[in-house]
Design a protein around this motif. Structure first.
Motif, short mmCIF file in Angstrom:
data_model
loop_
_atom_site.label_atom_id
_atom_site.label_comp_id
_atom_site.label_asym_id
_atom_site.label_seq_id
_atom_site.Cartn_x
_atom_site.Cartn_y
_atom_site.Cartn_z
N ASN A 1 0.20 14.26 0.34
CA ASN A 1 0.73 13.32 -0.66
C ASN A 1 -0.09 12.04 -0.71
OD1 ASN A 1 2.77 15.08 -1.38
ND2 ASN A 1 4.31 14.11 -0.09
N GLN A 2 -0.48 11.54 0.46
CA GLN A 2 -1.28 10.31 0.49
C GLN A 2 -2.65 10.52 -0.14
OE1 GLN A 2 -1.11 9.06 4.63
NE2 GLN A 2 0.48 7.58 4.14
N GLN A 3 -3.27 11.66 0.11
CA GLN A 3 -4.58 11.93 -0.49
C GLN A 3 -4.47 12.02 -2.00
OE1 GLN A 3 -7.69 12.09 1.14
NE2 GLN A 3 -8.34 11.90 -0.98
N ALA A 4 -3.44 12.71 -2.48
CA ALA A 4 -3.24 12.83 -3.93
C ALA A 4 -3.00 11.46 -4.55
CB ALA A 4 -2.08 13.78 -4.22
N THR B 1 0.81 -1.22 0.00
CA THR B 1 0.00 0.00 0.00
C THR B 1 0.84 1.27 0.00
OG1 THR B 1 -0.16 -0.08 2.42
CG2 THR B 1 -1.95 -1.10 1.15
N ALA B 2 2.10 1.19 0.42
CA ALA B 2 2.91 2.41 0.47
C ALA B 2 4.39 2.09 0.57
CB ALA B 2 2.50 3.27 1.66
N PHE B 3 5.20 3.03 0.06
CA PHE B 3 6.64 3.01 0.23
C PHE B 3 7.05 4.32 0.86
CE2 PHE B 3 6.03 0.25 -3.51
CZ PHE B 3 6.73 -0.87 -3.12
N TYR B 4 8.01 4.27 1.75
CA TYR B 4 8.55 5.48 2.38
C TYR B 4 10.06 5.47 2.21
CZ TYR B 4 3.92 5.67 4.40
OH TYR B 4 2.56 5.71 4.56
N THR B 5 10.59 6.58 1.69
CA THR B 5 12.02 6.69 1.46
C THR B 5 12.55 7.93 2.18
OG1 THR B 5 11.59 7.86 -0.63
CG2 THR B 5 11.93 5.48 -0.77
#
Length: 194
Positions: free
Chosen positions: A133-136, A69-73
């Motif tokens: 960013n998550q909403q977009a 569901t997501a990546f975080y860098t």
């Protein structure tokens, strides 16, 4: 390693020598190898993460399949829902690469906010950026085709294409690895001029 952390935070706020020392004293800098699981489904945790170096991902395990569901860098923060609600986690968090993270919890943050009120502003700015960013991303995912999602990923996060295994990228885009291969092949073909 602390210089990397201060450089990441400098994007948001310039720290004083006292603030830098306070962060160093907290002993919140943790290194994890590629493949390390930071959080498992059904586990309780109050840990929140800020990525100094590396890549972490969130995923669900549904009927034996991982659904990313997501990546975080670098310079991105992440607080699992369980850290906020106190309920067991519904998903996993793992390291895609060797990673250096700041790992904190709400109690630790409250102490820092009381001592250095500017940290609360820093956290608010970071959370607002993350939420926007998550909403977009969510909106785009709902209204785009898989090929459009992949093209958007190439435009906004091209580093992920090089850093993340194809099966994880495919899952993140909502397609099978085979479908992602076909999309890549289609996009790599030169356009015929007529």
């Amino acid at each position: 390693m602390t210089d990397q952390i201060f450089a990441c935070l400098a994007q948001f706020i310039t720290l004083t020598a006292e603030e830098k020392q306070a962060l160093t004293d907290l002993d919140i800098i943790k290194s994890y190898p590629k493949g390390a699981i930071l959080l498992r489904a059904d586990q309780r945790s109050t840990d929140e993460y800020f990525v100094v170096k590396g890549c972490i991902r969130c995923y669900y395990l549904l009927e034996g399949d991982e659904k990313t569901t997501a990546f975080y860098t670098e310079s991105e923060s992440f607080a699992p829902l369980c850290a906020v609600t106190g309920a067991p986690s519904t998903h996993y968090v793992g390291c895609v690469e060797d990673s250096i993270l700041l790992v904190s919890d709400p109690g630790m943050e409250q102490q820092m906010f009381a001592r250095f009120p500017r940290f609360e502003t820093l956290c608010r700015v970071m959370v607002e950026k993350l939420l926007a960013n998550q909403q977009a991303s969510f909106d785009l995912f709902k209204i785009s085709s898989p090929q459009q999602r992949y093209q958007h990923l190439l435009q906004t996060r091209p580093d992920l294409v090089q850093r993340v295994p194809q099966y994880q990228l495919a899952s993140f885009l909502g397609v099978t690895p085979e479908s992602l291969s076909r999309i890549r092949k289609r996009l790599a073909q030169p356009v015929a001029l007529g």
